[in-house]
Structures are given as structure tokens and as C-alpha cells.
Design an enzyme around this catalytic site. Structure first.
Site, PDB file in Angstrom:
ATOM      1  N   GLU A 205       0.719  -1.150   0.061  1.00  0.00           N
ATOM      2  CA  GLU A 205       0.154  -0.103   0.010  1.00  0.00           C
ATOM      3  C   GLU A 205       0.819   1.354   0.239  1.00  0.00           C
ATOM      4  O   GLU A 205       1.838   1.233   0.687  1.00  0.00           O
ATOM      5  CB  GLU A 205      -0.896  -0.212   1.078  1.00  0.00           C
ATOM      6  CG  GLU A 205      -1.794   1.196   1.481  1.00  0.00           C
ATOM      7  CD  GLU A 205      -2.608   1.372   2.764  1.00  0.00           C
ATOM      8  OE1 GLU A 205      -3.348   1.972   2.823  1.00  0.00           O
ATOM      9  OE2 GLU A 205      -2.112   0.486   3.651  1.00  0.00           O
TER      10      GLU A 205
ATOM     11  N   LYS B 274      -9.748   2.700  -3.000  1.00  0.00           N
ATOM     12  CA  LYS B 274     -10.108   2.047  -1.691  1.00  0.00           C
ATOM     13  C   LYS B 274     -11.493   2.730  -1.628  1.00  0.00           C
ATOM     14  O   LYS B 274     -11.955   4.025  -1.705  1.00  0.00           O
ATOM     15  CB  LYS B 274      -9.456   2.717  -0.746  1.00  0.00           C
ATOM     16  CG  LYS B 274      -9.627   1.909   0.671  1.00  0.00           C
ATOM     17  CD  LYS B 274      -8.445   2.153   1.760  1.00  0.00           C
ATOM     18  CE  LYS B 274      -8.655   1.511   3.066  1.00  0.00           C
ATOM     19  NZ  LYS B 274      -7.752   1.826   4.095  1.00  0.00           N
TER      20      LYS B 274
ATOM     21  N   CYS C 244      -5.459  -2.287   2.717  1.00  0.00           N
ATOM     22  CA  CYS C 244      -5.206  -2.276   4.041  1.00  0.00           C
ATOM     23  C   CYS C 244      -6.496  -2.928   4.936  1.00  0.00           C
ATOM     24  O   CYS C 244      -6.741  -4.363   4.423  1.00  0.00           O
ATOM     25  CB  CYS C 244      -5.373  -0.711   4.489  1.00  0.00           C
ATOM     26  SG  CYS C 244      -4.731  -0.505   6.151  1.00  0.00           S
TER      27      CYS C 244
END
Length: 533
Positions: free
Chosen positions: A290, A354, A407
Site C-alpha cells: 500500500e 479504496k 489495508c
């Protein structure tokens, strides 16, 4: 046991509160990196006896008992979450001069909020309380619903659901393929509470027998499924793919230092360019964690050119990066926590943003309200990302597609939807470097493994400081890099899925288990005791 149970029931005041907190804290030892799942037998046995003790006040009425049960459940949850989530405070110490003030909010405030769900679960269970096995069923259905609510209320934070305590190793993860983490939680609470029957005797024979049967089925199903795992993997159709996962081990303080950006980028490239081990295949795809790229790629053509220099023909780089997007005239640009797929020509061929952002980490909830209330410190916390409206699959030039989980998106089991059908694997990129050498990265890794089991797919997991791994559809680590280790791993796998229930079926199975536990609790509450001695 009867004498001990009686003493616990009769506790009051500070000793009663202390035992409730201690019971929750002991349960956290079932979580990684410890994995002592047996501690939850102690935790829930104590919780049952504490809730039993509420009946010692016959004049309290139903509201008084509800309030007392909520208090016990809240204290239990507070102990569990403080012991299991204290490491979140480490993220605030990376820039301690700016954010150390918020340490109590992370270490105590968040657990205090999450404990509300356990308080409500205990209070609802107490409304259906009875002698014998019925009260265990009441606790099972109420905690199942409480944990389910914790997954989406106020954006959700289902970290360390009780069910994970029953799944320390792949042998004990396989039930998730059929009933999901939510279903495992319902059954786990019932089983972990069963020793309480030894202290009160009523319903002991039937209750303990059922708990033993459920535990044996949990382990037995895991053994049966793992016994056929290699055969199932061999039957996955399609061509093999070799992936290289880069674990750069970049200290978080360095990532925040503008002067280190070029050096960090070159470290990633250097690791990516390493030759394969003797006899190994050249990687088809390379995965960085990430936000590995320390600048906006679309504004830095030289960086894309450097990536093209390192990649060989046909190779692709899959990397976490920050993406910017113009919002309109006179408006500040939007930023997204994203994953890019870059081909050997240095072209971005696919991207995904995301969807589920971290509150106070990637955005500030109720920012306008906090500003109006005059709390500038909260507005200044790390953030600034926008959320994508929906999940976008990553597609490689080869035609393979991947379900992206950036994440902590990997902890939201119910958010992995129908789009996963037809994908080659789950792809989880993360930066757990914020949390240092704490239980956090180990807990995150375990939850990612359970997502592989639930969805019957491989997971490619790239983490800055670890744990990076290729996880098979049975939650087993095929190859990995330990936490706090720098390097690369190459692994060959065949994309596709093995037999598992879909998300809709897992949800139906969960609600069936909740309904069954509720029925047992309700019948017991009406005066029927299952197997009363």
C-alpha cells in the site's frame, strides 16, 4: 466449580467490575500472536456467572437487570478491546509531536465505544436468561447479532470478532467456508460459555454434550477439508502464474520524509529487479504494498519510465499509490488510496480506489461539525482521502482479474460481494508499519487468511513491514516473509476458486444459527430446561 461459581455470582462493587474487565482481557490472549483459544473458555464462563449474579437483586425489575447486564457486558468488552487493540496508539507516536494528544482516544476511547456492542449483547441476552443451557444460547445469538452490527454501524470496525479466537490455525478456519466469521462467532460463544454449566449443574449433560459435539464438528470438518486440499488445488483450471511480492521494510518515519522519496522508490525497484532463485521462474507480476509509490505517479512520467526500465517484456507491476483527481474549477483536487497495474511500457493499464476508508486515519468523520465545535486538533489529524463509490476489479493484460482489498478492507467479510466471481485471487496490499512490532500486524494477517477461506481463493498479500505471503484458499501460508524482514518472495500458483459457500449462503447460514440459538433461549425462558438434572 459450584463454590467458585457462587463466589463470582455474589461479587459486587469494584471486585465485580474488576473480574468483568479481567475476563475480557484474558480472552484477548486467544488472538494473534498468542492464539491461546482456550482462554476464551475462562472469559465466557466468568461472563455467564457474572450475569447469573444479577438475579441476586430480586427488586431490580427488568430495566435494572438490563442496566446491570449492560454494565457487565460493557466492562467485559472494554477489557477485551483494550487488551486486544492497545497497539493502535503506536500509529499516533510516529508523529508524536502532533498527535500524541489523541493517544487516550485510541487506546481507551475506541475500546470504550466498541464495548457498547458487548454491553448491548449481554443486556439482550439477560432478557432471555434462564437456568441451564438456554442462557448460553441467549448469549450466543445476542453476541452474534452484536458482532454483526459492529461490522457496519458508524462505518464499522469488526476487528477481532470473537470467532477469530476459535480459528488460530487453518485446521480451525475451515468452518468459515460454510458459515463465515459471523456464523463461527455464534457457535464459538456457545461453546466457550459451556464450562459455566459445571458451576450450576442445570442442563449440564445436554449443554456440555452439545458444546463438545460442535467443537468436534468444527475441528473434524477442518481435518476433512484439509485432507482434500491439495487435490482441490490441483483441479483448479487455468495457467500457472508466478508472482513476486516485495516487502521493502520502510520505516514509517522515512515514508513521511519528503527527502527520502527518491531513495524509497529506488529501493522498491532494486528489490523488484533481483533475479529469481536458481531454477525459479521469472515473475509474471510484481506486487508492492500500500502507498509504496511516494509521489503522484501521473504527475511523474520519469517514475513511470523507471518502472518500465526495470520490468521485462510481459511483466506487470501492481502497486499501492496515491491517485489524484481534479474536482473542478477553483476546487482542491481529490486524493484516493489506490492500486495501479503498470505494464512493461510504463503505462497504467488498470486501477482501483479504496472504498472503505479508515476514520481519523484517512478521513475525518463529521469534519464540518468538529470544525464548528472548535476542535481543530481533530481536523488536523491524518486524512485527506476520498472514498470510491464502489469496488473496481483490477484487470491485467493477461486477462486475469483480482479483487482488491486495500489495508483494513480485508477485515470486512460482508463487503466482498458478487464481483469476486470470476476473479483469479484476492489482492491485499497494506502498510502495517504504522503499528510497529505489536500484535496488530499478526491480527490483520489472520483475518486476511480467513477471507481466503471464506471465498475459496488464493490471496496475494503485500505488506510494507510484513506479513507478506501467498495464502491458499484454505488459509495456509504457501510462502511468506516474516514481520520486520526485508526481501522478496516468488511463488507460483493457479488462479481460481475451490468449493465454498457464496456470501449470500453464508449470511443465510449465519441467520439460521442466530434463529436456532434464539429459539432455544426463548423456549428455555418460558420454563423448559433442556436436559435439566
Amino acid at each position: 466449580m459450584e463454590r467458585l461459581a457462587g463466589r463470582i455470582m455474589l461479587l459486587w462493587g469494584f471486585p465485580r467490575a474488576a473480574i468483568a474487565i479481567l475476563a475480557g482481557a484474558i480472552g484477548a490472549l486467544a488472538l494473534p500472536p498468542f492464539g491461546f483459544f482456550a482462554t476464551l473458555f475462562i472469559s465466557f464462563t466468568l461472563l455467564v456467572w457474572l450475569l447469573d449474579g444479577i438475579t441476586s437483586d430480586p427488586d431490580s425489575g427488568w430495566f435494572g437487570r438490563f442496566r446491570s447486564a449492560f454494565w457487565i457486558g460493557w466492562l467485559f468488552g472494554f477489557g477485551y478491546f483494550v487488551a486486544g487493540l492497545w497497539w493502535l496508539g503506536n500509529a499516533l507516536l510516529v508523529e508524536a509531536d502532533e498527535f500524541a494528544w489523541a493517544l487516550p482516544l485510541a487506546v481507551l476511547g475506541l475500546p470504550a465505544y466498541l464495548a457498547i456492542f458487548y454491553g448491548l449483547s449481554a443486556a439482550v441476552a439477560r432478557l432471555f436468561w434462564s437456568d441451564g443451557m438456554g442462557r448460553l444460547a441467549a448469549l450466543a445469538f445476542s453476541f452474534g447479532i452484536g458482532e454483526w452490527l459492529r461490522g457496519f454501524v458508524a462505518t464499522g470496525f469488526p476487528w477481532n470478532a470473537i470467532g477469530y479466537g476459535a480459528m488460530p490455525v487453518p485446521l480451525m478456519m475451515q468452518s468459515a467456508a460454510m458459515i463465515g466469521i459471523s456464523g463461527v462467532t455464534v457457535l464459538a460463544v456457545f461453546v466457550f460459555s459451556a464450562p459455566a454449566l459445571l458451576g450450576t449443574k442445570k442442563g449440564m449433560r445436554v449443554g456440555l454434550s452439545l458444546a463438545l459435539l460442535l467443537f468436534a464438528a468444527h475441528v473434524g470438518y477442518g481435518a476433512w477439508r484439509l485432507n482434500g486440499a491439495d487435490t482441490a488445488l490441483a483441479q483448479i483450471p487455468g495457467e500457472e502464474t508466478t508472482v513476486r511480492i516485495v516487502q521493502p521494510l520502510i520505516d514509517q518515519a522515512r515514508k513521511l520524509d519528503d527527502a527520502e522519496r527518491t531513495a524509497i522508490f529506488e529501493e522498491h525497484l532494486s528489490l523488484s529487479a533481483q533475479p529469481p532463485n536458481e531454477g525459479g521462474k521469472r515473475p509474471d507480476m510484481i506486487v508492492w504494498p500500500e502507498t509504496s509509490v511516494p509521489f503522484i505517479l501521473t504527475q511523474n512520467p520519469d517514475a513511470l519510465a523507471r518502472i518500465a526500465d526495470v520490468l521485462e517484456d510481459g511483466q506487470v507491476l501492481v502497486t499501492g499509490a496515491v491517485r489524484s483527481e481534479e474536482a473542478g474549477p477553483g476546487m482542491a483536487p481529490r486524493f484516493y488510496n489506490s492500486i495501479y497495474v503498470i505494464d512493461s511500457q510504463g503505462q497504467i493499464v488498470s486501477a482501483s480506489d479504496k472504498v472503505h476508508l479508515v476514520p481519523f486515519g484517512e478521513y475525518v468523520p463529521y469534519e464540518d461539525l468538529l470544525r464548528n465545535l472548535g476542535i481543530p486538533e481533530a481536523i488536523a489529524m491524518p486524512g485527506g482521502f476520498s472514498a470510491a463509490p464502489s469496488q473496481t476489479m483490477l484487470t491485467l493484460p493477461s486477462g486475469q482479474s483480482f479483487y482488491p482489498l486495500i489495508c483494513y478492507e480485508a477485515i470486512f467479510a460482508d463487503e466482498i460481494g458478487e464481483q469476486i466471481e470470476g476473479t483469479s485471487a484476492l489482492l491485499n496490499v497494506t502498510n502495517d508499519g504504522w503499528f510497529g512490532a505489536t500484535p496488530g500486524p499478526y491480527q490483520h494477517f489472520q483475518q486476511a487468511r480467513v477471507r481466503s477461506v471464506e471465498n475459496g481463493r488464493f490471496m496475494i498479500r503485500g505488506a510494507n513491514t510484513g506479513i507478506s505471503a501467498l495464502i491458499d484458499p484454505f488459509g495456509r501460508t504457501m510462502i511468506g516473509l516474516a514481520f520486520d524482514q526485508k526481501g522478496v518472495i516468488d511463488a507460483t500458483w493457479r488462479g481460481g476458486s475451490v468449493a465454498h459457500s457464496d456470501s449470500f449462503s453464508r449470511q443465510n447460514n449465519f441467520w439460521f444459527l442466530v434463529g436456532a440459538a434464539f429459539l432455544i433461549a426463548a423456549i428455555s425462558r418460558m420454563g423448559f430446561n433442556f436436559g435439566e438434572n
